[in-house]
Design a protein around this motif. Structure first.
Motif, PDB file in Angstrom:
ATOM      1  N   PHE A   5       0.819  -1.203   0.000  1.00  0.00           N
ATOM      2  CA  PHE A   5       0.000   0.000   0.000  1.00  0.00           C
ATOM      3  C   PHE A   5       0.857   1.259   0.000  1.00  0.00           C
ATOM      4  O   PHE A   5       1.960   1.285   0.543  1.00  0.00           O
ATOM      5  N   PHE A   6       0.315   2.300  -0.649  1.00  0.00           N
ATOM      6  CA  PHE A   6       0.936   3.615  -0.684  1.00  0.00           C
ATOM      7  C   PHE A   6       0.254   4.476   0.383  1.00  0.00           C
ATOM      8  O   PHE A   6      -0.968   4.668   0.348  1.00  0.00           O
ATOM      9  N   GLN A   7       1.045   4.996   1.312  1.00  0.00           N
ATOM     10  CA  GLN A   7       0.519   5.830   2.388  1.00  0.00           C
ATOM     11  C   GLN A   7       1.006   7.261   2.176  1.00  0.00           C
ATOM     12  O   GLN A   7       2.205   7.516   2.062  1.00  0.00           O
ATOM     13  N   HIS A   8       0.083   8.213   2.139  1.00  0.00           N
ATOM     14  CA  HIS A   8       0.419   9.593   1.788  1.00  0.00           C
ATOM     15  C   HIS A   8       0.557  10.521   2.979  1.00  0.00           C
ATOM     16  O   HIS A   8       1.215  11.564   2.877  1.00  0.00           O
ATOM     17  N   SER A  29       3.248  -4.903   2.881  1.00  0.00           N
ATOM     18  CA  SER A  29       4.366  -3.958   2.805  1.00  0.00           C
ATOM     19  C   SER A  29       3.822  -2.598   2.412  1.00  0.00           C
ATOM     20  O   SER A  29       2.679  -2.471   1.973  1.00  0.00           O
ATOM     21  N   GLN A  30       4.639  -1.554   2.570  1.00  0.00           N
ATOM     22  CA  GLN A  30       4.138  -0.215   2.301  1.00  0.00           C
ATOM     23  C   GLN A  30       5.245   0.706   1.784  1.00  0.00           C
ATOM     24  O   GLN A  30       6.433   0.475   2.024  1.00  0.00           O
ATOM     25  N   THR A  31       4.811   1.728   1.078  1.00  0.00           N
ATOM     26  CA  THR A  31       5.671   2.840   0.703  1.00  0.00           C
ATOM     27  C   THR A  31       5.129   4.077   1.395  1.00  0.00           C
ATOM     28  O   THR A  31       3.978   4.474   1.146  1.00  0.00           O
ATOM     29  N   LEU A  50      -1.577  -7.368  -4.813  1.00  0.00           N
ATOM     30  CA  LEU A  50      -2.671  -6.423  -4.566  1.00  0.00           C
ATOM     31  C   LEU A  50      -2.060  -5.088  -4.180  1.00  0.00           C
ATOM     32  O   LEU A  50      -1.285  -5.008  -3.223  1.00  0.00           O
ATOM     33  N   LEU A  51      -2.396  -4.033  -4.924  1.00  0.00           N
ATOM     34  CA  LEU A  51      -1.909  -2.684  -4.638  1.00  0.00           C
ATOM     35  C   LEU A  51      -3.062  -1.856  -4.098  1.00  0.00           C
ATOM     36  O   LEU A  51      -4.132  -1.789  -4.708  1.00  0.00           O
ATOM     37  N   ILE A  52      -2.829  -1.208  -2.951  1.00  0.00           N
ATOM     38  CA  ILE A  52      -3.834  -0.357  -2.325  1.00  0.00           C
ATOM     39  C   ILE A  52      -3.258   1.053  -2.234  1.00  0.00           C
ATOM     40  O   ILE A  52      -2.196   1.260  -1.659  1.00  0.00           O
ATOM     41  N   LYS A  84      -2.556  -5.728 -12.744  1.00  0.00           N
ATOM     42  CA  LYS A  84      -2.542  -5.913 -11.299  1.00  0.00           C
ATOM     43  C   LYS A  84      -3.904  -5.561 -10.687  1.00  0.00           C
ATOM     44  O   LYS A  84      -4.653  -4.737 -11.222  1.00  0.00           O
ATOM     45  N   THR A  85      -4.207  -6.186  -9.570  1.00  0.00           N
ATOM     46  CA  THR A  85      -5.418  -5.869  -8.826  1.00  0.00           C
ATOM     47  C   THR A  85      -5.145  -4.646  -7.960  1.00  0.00           C
ATOM     48  O   THR A  85      -4.190  -4.631  -7.181  1.00  0.00           O
ATOM     49  N   ILE A  86      -5.981  -3.612  -8.092  1.00  0.00           N
ATOM     50  CA  ILE A  86      -5.710  -2.320  -7.460  1.00  0.00           C
ATOM     51  C   ILE A  86      -6.978  -1.770  -6.821  1.00  0.00           C
ATOM     52  O   ILE A  86      -8.051  -1.790  -7.422  1.00  0.00           O
ATOM     53  N   LEU A  87      -6.821  -1.239  -5.618  1.00  0.00           N
ATOM     54  CA  LEU A  87      -7.891  -0.515  -4.934  1.00  0.00           C
ATOM     55  C   LEU A  87      -7.370   0.875  -4.593  1.00  0.00           C
ATOM     56  O   LEU A  87      -6.345   1.014  -3.926  1.00  0.00           O
ATOM     57  N   GLY A  88      -8.065   1.913  -5.058  1.00  0.00           N
ATOM     58  CA  GLY A  88      -7.721   3.288  -4.725  1.00  0.00           C
ATOM     59  C   GLY A  88      -8.802   3.896  -3.861  1.00  0.00           C
ATOM     60  O   GLY A  88      -9.997   3.728  -4.143  1.00  0.00           O
ATOM     61  N   ILE A  89      -8.401   4.601  -2.799  1.00  0.00           N
ATOM     62  CA  ILE A  89      -9.342   5.182  -1.847  1.00  0.00           C
ATOM     63  C   ILE A  89      -9.141   6.695  -1.776  1.00  0.00           C
ATOM     64  O   ILE A  89      -8.048   7.161  -1.459  1.00  0.00           O
TER      65      ILE A  89
END
Length: 238
Positions: A5-8, A29-31, A50-52, A84-89
């Motif tokens: 997951f990408f954390q902003h 894991s995360q960025t 899975l990318l979130i 890729k399987t992706i979920l954007g919030i």
């Protein structure tokens, strides 16, 4: 299976998604993009199942202030192209839309608090995710986006037409925050209280924070259904 997951911002995390991932046996894991000044150093795309892409207080248009947005959007484009399987919030959904060429801009009104979304039907033959006809969910956003090419609208609200979209079977963008827990709602109020300016679709802090399980539980159930839908795509691609 690897979920990345990408954390902003430090105060917006996976919320209710994390225990579901662990129950399903995902490694996580995360960025942390808020710790980056230049190049984020993303993991190899091949290692991600899975990318979130989570929310954040910045705009996708703030590339001068946050130059890593350019690389993040490029990575998202590559992930979509790779199937890729992706979920954007929230910001994550806007990043997906913008990465594919759609405009992101201020919504007519801010939408903050508990408001219903309604499912939208489609003529496509794809097996799209189906929201309930109407369900109250949590929101915190001031911007919206045009639908990116190839996207199907799957949910709307009175304040914001483009609440959720889907591209193919593997990419879903949510403007709303299905992952919100009481702790996550408190964190948003603590860090973004200046946005709680009275408006037709802005609730005050007390209203937001007095929400109980009668609100969180139905939303959480829909989140699980959506994650199970995406998980099926991950398994089918394995």
């Amino acid at each position: 299976m690897q979920a990345h997951f990408f954390q902003h911002v430090p105060f917006e995390n996976l919320g209710a998604i994390e225990p579901w991932l662990r129950t399903k046996g995902y490694s996580i894991s995360q960025t942390c993009l808020f710790e980056q000044s230049t190049s984020p150093g993303f993991p190899p795309l091949a290692t991600i199942d899975l990318l979130i892409v989570l929310g954040g207080s910045m705009s996708v248009n703030d590339e001068v202030e946050y130059p890593w947005l350019i690389e993040e959007k490029a990575f998202i484009r590559q992930a979509i192209a790779a199937g890729k399987t992706i979920l954007g919030i929230c910001l994550g959904a806007q990043l997906i839309a913008n990465a594919l060429g759609a405009k992101v801009y201020p919504n007519a009104v801010k939408e903050i608090g508990w408001f219903p979304i309604t499912s939208q039907s489609s003529n496509t033959k794809l097996d799209l995710f189906q929201f309930p006809p109407s369900i109250e969910v949590f929101h915190w956003h001031g911007e919206t986006f045009d639908l990116p090419p190839g996207a199907e609208l799957i949910a709307s609200s009175a304040a914001c037409q483009h609440q959720a979209f889907q591209i193919g079977r593997s990419v879903i963008g949510l403007q709303c925050h299905l992952e919100t827990t009481p702790t996550a709602a408190q964190a948003l109020v603590d860090n973004c209280a200046e946005e709680l300016i009275p408006g037709p679709f802005v609730q005050d802090a007390a209203t937001i924070l007095t929400a109980d399980q009668t609100r969180f539980a139905p939303m959480g159930a829909v989140l699980v259904q959506l994650l199970e839908y995406l998980h099926h795509q991950v398994v089918s691609q394995a």
